[in-house]
Design a protein around this motif. Structure first.
Motif, PDB file in Angstrom:
ATOM      1  N   GLU A 183      78.348  46.761 -53.668  1.00 12.07           N
ATOM      2  CA  GLU A 183      77.666  47.984 -53.300  1.00 12.07           C
ATOM      3  C   GLU A 183      78.612  49.184 -53.404  1.00 12.07           C
ATOM      4  OE1 GLU A 183      74.837  48.921 -52.896  1.00 12.07           O
ATOM      5  OE2 GLU A 183      74.876  50.730 -51.662  1.00 12.07           O
ATOM      6  N   TRP A 184      79.854  48.974 -52.916  1.00  7.69           N
ATOM      7  CA  TRP A 184      80.838  50.062 -52.988  1.00  7.69           C
ATOM      8  C   TRP A 184      81.264  50.332 -54.422  1.00  7.69           C
ATOM      9  CZ3 TRP A 184      84.746  49.722 -48.459  1.00  7.69           C
ATOM     10  CH2 TRP A 184      84.039  49.914 -47.272  1.00  7.69           C
ATOM     11  N   ALA A 185      81.384  49.270 -55.187  1.00  6.60           N
ATOM     12  CA  ALA A 185      81.753  49.454 -56.595  1.00  6.60           C
ATOM     13  C   ALA A 185      80.696  50.332 -57.262  1.00  6.60           C
ATOM     14  CB  ALA A 185      81.872  48.111 -57.286  1.00  6.60           C
ATOM     15  N   ARG A 186      79.433  50.115 -56.907  1.00  8.30           N
ATOM     16  CA  ARG A 186      78.356  50.913 -57.483  1.00  8.30           C
ATOM     17  C   ARG A 186      78.461  52.373 -57.020  1.00  8.30           C
ATOM     18  NH1 ARG A 186      74.028  53.083 -55.971  1.00  8.30           N
ATOM     19  NH2 ARG A 186      74.080  52.201 -53.885  1.00  8.30           N
ATOM     20  N   VAL A 187      78.701  52.562 -55.701  1.00  8.97           N
ATOM     21  CA  VAL A 187      78.826  53.920 -55.149  1.00  8.97           C
ATOM     22  C   VAL A 187      79.946  54.683 -55.864  1.00  8.97           C
ATOM     23  CG1 VAL A 187      79.530  55.214 -53.090  1.00  8.97           C
ATOM     24  CG2 VAL A 187      77.872  53.359 -52.886  1.00  8.97           C
ATOM     25  N   GLN A 188      81.093  54.015 -56.007  1.00  4.89           N
ATOM     26  CA  GLN A 188      82.235  54.677 -56.659  1.00  4.89           C
ATOM     27  C   GLN A 188      81.969  54.919 -58.138  1.00  4.89           C
ATOM     28  OE1 GLN A 188      86.205  53.049 -55.473  1.00  4.89           O
ATOM     29  NE2 GLN A 188      84.868  51.791 -54.219  1.00  4.89           N
ATOM     30  N   GLY A 189      81.306  53.940 -58.765  1.00  2.00           N
ATOM     31  CA  GLY A 189      80.969  54.090 -60.185  1.00  2.00           C
ATOM     32  C   GLY A 189      80.099  55.305 -60.425  1.00  2.00           C
ATOM     33  N   GLU A 190      79.328  55.683 -59.407  1.00  2.00           N
ATOM     34  CA  GLU A 190      78.473  56.872 -59.522  1.00  2.00           C
ATOM     35  C   GLU A 190      79.212  58.141 -59.107  1.00  2.00           C
ATOM     36  OE1 GLU A 190      75.106  55.751 -57.199  1.00  2.00           O
ATOM     37  OE2 GLU A 190      74.355  54.370 -58.731  1.00  2.00           O
ATOM     38  N   GLY A 191      80.523  58.006 -58.876  1.00  2.00           N
ATOM     39  CA  GLY A 191      81.338  59.169 -58.513  1.00  2.00           C
ATOM     40  C   GLY A 191      81.109  59.636 -57.089  1.00  2.00           C
ATOM     41  N   ASP A 192      80.696  58.731 -56.227  1.00  2.00           N
ATOM     42  CA  ASP A 192      80.412  59.107 -54.840  1.00  2.00           C
ATOM     43  C   ASP A 192      81.471  58.506 -53.906  1.00  2.00           C
ATOM     44  OD1 ASP A 192      79.140  60.269 -52.751  1.00  2.00           O
ATOM     45  OD2 ASP A 192      77.186  59.350 -53.126  1.00  2.00           O
ATOM     46  N   LEU A 193      81.467  58.973 -52.653  1.00  2.00           N
ATOM     47  CA  LEU A 193      82.440  58.507 -51.660  1.00  2.00           C
ATOM     48  C   LEU A 193      81.792  57.527 -50.692  1.00  2.00           C
ATOM     49  CD1 LEU A 193      84.085  61.935 -50.766  1.00  2.00           C
ATOM     50  CD2 LEU A 193      85.029  60.151 -52.232  1.00  2.00           C
ATOM     51  N   ILE A 194      82.527  56.487 -50.346  1.00  2.00           N
ATOM     52  CA  ILE A 194      82.030  55.485 -49.400  1.00  2.00           C
ATOM     53  C   ILE A 194      81.688  56.147 -48.063  1.00  2.00           C
ATOM     54  CG2 ILE A 194      82.689  53.420 -48.099  1.00  2.00           C
ATOM     55  CD1 ILE A 194      84.716  52.923 -50.476  1.00  2.00           C
ATOM     56  N   VAL A 195      82.553  57.085 -47.630  1.00  2.00           N
ATOM     57  CA  VAL A 195      82.369  57.679 -46.300  1.00  2.00           C
ATOM     58  C   VAL A 195      81.110  58.542 -46.201  1.00  2.00           C
ATOM     59  CG1 VAL A 195      84.801  57.600 -45.665  1.00  2.00           C
ATOM     60  CG2 VAL A 195      83.940  59.567 -46.929  1.00  2.00           C
ATOM     61  N   ARG A 196      80.531  58.882 -47.323  1.00  2.00           N
ATOM     62  CA  ARG A 196      79.264  59.619 -47.276  1.00  2.00           C
ATOM     63  C   ARG A 196      78.098  58.684 -46.976  1.00  2.00           C
ATOM     64  NH1 ARG A 196      80.368  63.031 -52.455  1.00  2.00           N
ATOM     65  NH2 ARG A 196      80.947  65.047 -51.628  1.00  2.00           N
ATOM     66  N   HIS A 197      78.354  57.383 -47.086  1.00  2.00           N
ATOM     67  CA  HIS A 197      77.291  56.401 -46.905  1.00  2.00           C
ATOM     68  C   HIS A 197      77.443  55.594 -45.628  1.00  2.00           C
ATOM     69  CE1 HIS A 197      75.549  56.700 -51.016  1.00  2.00           C
ATOM     70  NE2 HIS A 197      76.723  57.250 -51.219  1.00  2.00           N
ATOM     71  N   SER A 198      78.578  55.723 -44.952  1.00  2.00           N
ATOM     72  CA  SER A 198      78.836  54.835 -43.817  1.00  2.00           C
ATOM     73  C   SER A 198      79.637  55.556 -42.735  1.00  2.00           C
ATOM     74  CB  SER A 198      79.613  53.602 -44.311  1.00  2.00           C
ATOM     75  OG  SER A 198      80.239  52.958 -43.240  1.00  2.00           O
ATOM     76  N   LEU A 199      79.008  55.725 -41.569  1.00  2.00           N
ATOM     77  CA  LEU A 199      79.709  56.328 -40.432  1.00  2.00           C
ATOM     78  C   LEU A 199      80.875  55.456 -39.998  1.00  2.00           C
ATOM     79  CD1 LEU A 199      76.881  57.674 -38.124  1.00  2.00           C
ATOM     80  CD2 LEU A 199      78.628  58.989 -39.357  1.00  2.00           C
ATOM     81  N   GLU A 200      80.646  54.129 -40.077  1.00  2.00           N
ATOM     82  CA  GLU A 200      81.684  53.185 -39.661  1.00  2.00           C
ATOM     83  C   GLU A 200      82.953  53.388 -40.501  1.00  2.00           C
ATOM     84  OE1 GLU A 200      80.429  49.173 -40.149  1.00  2.00           O
ATOM     85  OE2 GLU A 200      82.476  48.431 -39.834  1.00  2.00           O
ATOM     86  N   TRP A 201      82.755  53.566 -41.823  1.00  2.00           N
ATOM     87  CA  TRP A 201      83.934  53.741 -42.672  1.00  2.00           C
ATOM     88  C   TRP A 201      84.520  55.140 -42.569  1.00  2.00           C
ATOM     89  CZ3 TRP A 201      87.150  50.351 -44.811  1.00  2.00           C
ATOM     90  CH2 TRP A 201      86.745  49.016 -44.757  1.00  2.00           C
ATOM     91  N   GLN A 202      83.723  56.085 -42.126  1.00  2.00           N
ATOM     92  CA  GLN A 202      84.287  57.413 -41.805  1.00  2.00           C
ATOM     93  C   GLN A 202      85.322  57.260 -40.707  1.00  2.00           C
ATOM     94  OE1 GLN A 202      81.916  60.797 -40.682  1.00  2.00           O
ATOM     95  NE2 GLN A 202      80.669  60.609 -42.525  1.00  2.00           N
ATOM     96  N   ASP A 203      84.955  56.514 -39.658  1.00  2.00           N
ATOM     97  CA  ASP A 203      85.900  56.260 -38.551  1.00  2.00           C
ATOM     98  C   ASP A 203      87.128  55.520 -39.061  1.00  2.00           C
ATOM     99  OD1 ASP A 203      84.275  57.421 -36.795  1.00  2.00           O
ATOM    100  OD2 ASP A 203      83.462  55.574 -35.926  1.00  2.00           O
ATOM    101  N   THR A 204      86.877  54.513 -39.901  1.00  2.00           N
ATOM    102  CA  THR A 204      87.982  53.676 -40.376  1.00  2.00           C
ATOM    103  C   THR A 204      88.998  54.507 -41.160  1.00  2.00           C
ATOM    104  OG1 THR A 204      86.491  51.808 -40.510  1.00  2.00           O
ATOM    105  CG2 THR A 204      88.549  51.626 -41.735  1.00  2.00           C
TER     106      THR A 204
END
Ligand code: SF4
Ligand code: SF4
Length: 284
Positions: free
Chosen positions: A247-268
């Motif tokens: 899922e993250w590979a897809r998000v990054q492949g689209e030039g997007d940031l993981i933290v825009r999709h996940s509050l948990e990873w924003q904290d991390t």
């Protein structure tokens, strides 16, 4: 204010992803600069596209006054890079070999050499949000003076804000130039034998430069024992394991940031920055 470099022994380990995600999180609360020192292939801005201002980066190159030159050969003897060759009727100059040291100008007994600026690349400055600035160094194709552009990028970042630097791949002089003067670095690695090999070299470089280092494992498959053992042995704090995710590979492949999709990873990622700062404090 902290200057944090994200480095890795080689390309493709996810340092750009890490730098962009950390910088984005930080910029939610404080002024942040994200600097791209991977100047041969800058791509951090692709995660946060916006308009940019561009300025040239130039180096000084020698120019020989043919009327004053006696073809004595001292300049060519001096130039250890072979950029000058004395021919029958003139001195031939190869700009792609010149390191702009200025030495030939100093040794010429006839004062026949002067300097002229030559553009080798650009600095691009973007402002995707009011609290985030992106400084990108870009080396022109065919040029070799990578450290000159990296140095220009580092001179362009502010002194009063946190700076996250996406470093160049490898462990050669571009990485040394990038790490020089940094407060702390995160070494990103993958749990493979090649990943461990490159991590070991990168850790040595950071140690020799006196930059405190900590480690993040990217694309972890859960079998990270060798990396963990290496970190234990070298007393390198292992701050985070990022699991492999389609899922993250897809998000990054689209030039997007993981933290825009996940509050948990924003904290991390916000915590990751704090923990890297703690590594710096512990080393002081
Ligand atoms: S400036 Fe330095 S590197 Fe360039 S040609 Fe002169 S001696 Fe060689
Ligand atoms: S050192 Fe000066 S005079 Fe001698 S070859 Fe070079 S440019 Fe000409």
């Amino acid at each position: 204010m902290v200057q944090l470099v994200i480095a890795s022994g080689k390309g493709g380990t996810g340092k750009t992803m890490l730098a962009a995600n950390i910088a984005y999180c930080l910029s939610q609360t404080v002024e942040t600069t994200l600097a791209d020192c991977d100047v041969e292939e800058p791509n951090v801005h692709l995660f946060l596209p916006s308009e940019y201002d561009e300025s040239p980066v130039c180096v000084a190159n020698p120019v020989v006054d043919r009327d004053a030159c006696t073809l004595c050969g001292q300049c060519a003897d001096f130039c250890r890079y072979g950029a000058l060759v004395v021919m029958q009727d003139r001195v031939f100059f190869n700009p792609s070999l010149c390191h702009s040291c200025g030495g030939c100008m100093l040794v010429c007994p006839e004062h026949a050499i002067s300097e002229t600026p030559r553009k080798i690349g650009t600095i691009e400055v973007r402002k995707p949000s009011s609290s985030l600035k992106i400084v990108t160094g870009r080396l022109n194709e065919g040029e070799v003076a990578v450290p000159a552009i990296i140095s220009a990028v580092k001179n362009s970042v502010g002194k009063d804000e946190n700076v996250i630097i996406d470093g160049p791949p490898g462990t050669a002089c571009p990485v040394i130039e990038t790490l020089h003067g940094a407060d702390v670095c995160i070494l990103v690695t993958e749990p493979t034998p090649f990943g461990l090999h490159d991590l070991a070299i990168a850790a040595d470089v950071a140690e020799q430069l006196g930059v405190p280092a900590c480690v993040v494992i990217n694309k972890s498959d859960g079998r990270d024992e060798d990396i963990v053992a290496f970190c234990d042995q070298r007393k390198l704090p292992l701050l985070l394991r990022i699991p492999y995710s389609r899922e993250w590979a897809r998000v990054q492949g689209e030039g997007d940031l993981i933290v825009r999709h996940s509050l948990e990873w924003q904290d991390t990622f916000s915590r990751l920055f704090e923990e890297a700062c703690n590594c710096r404090r512990a080393a002081e």
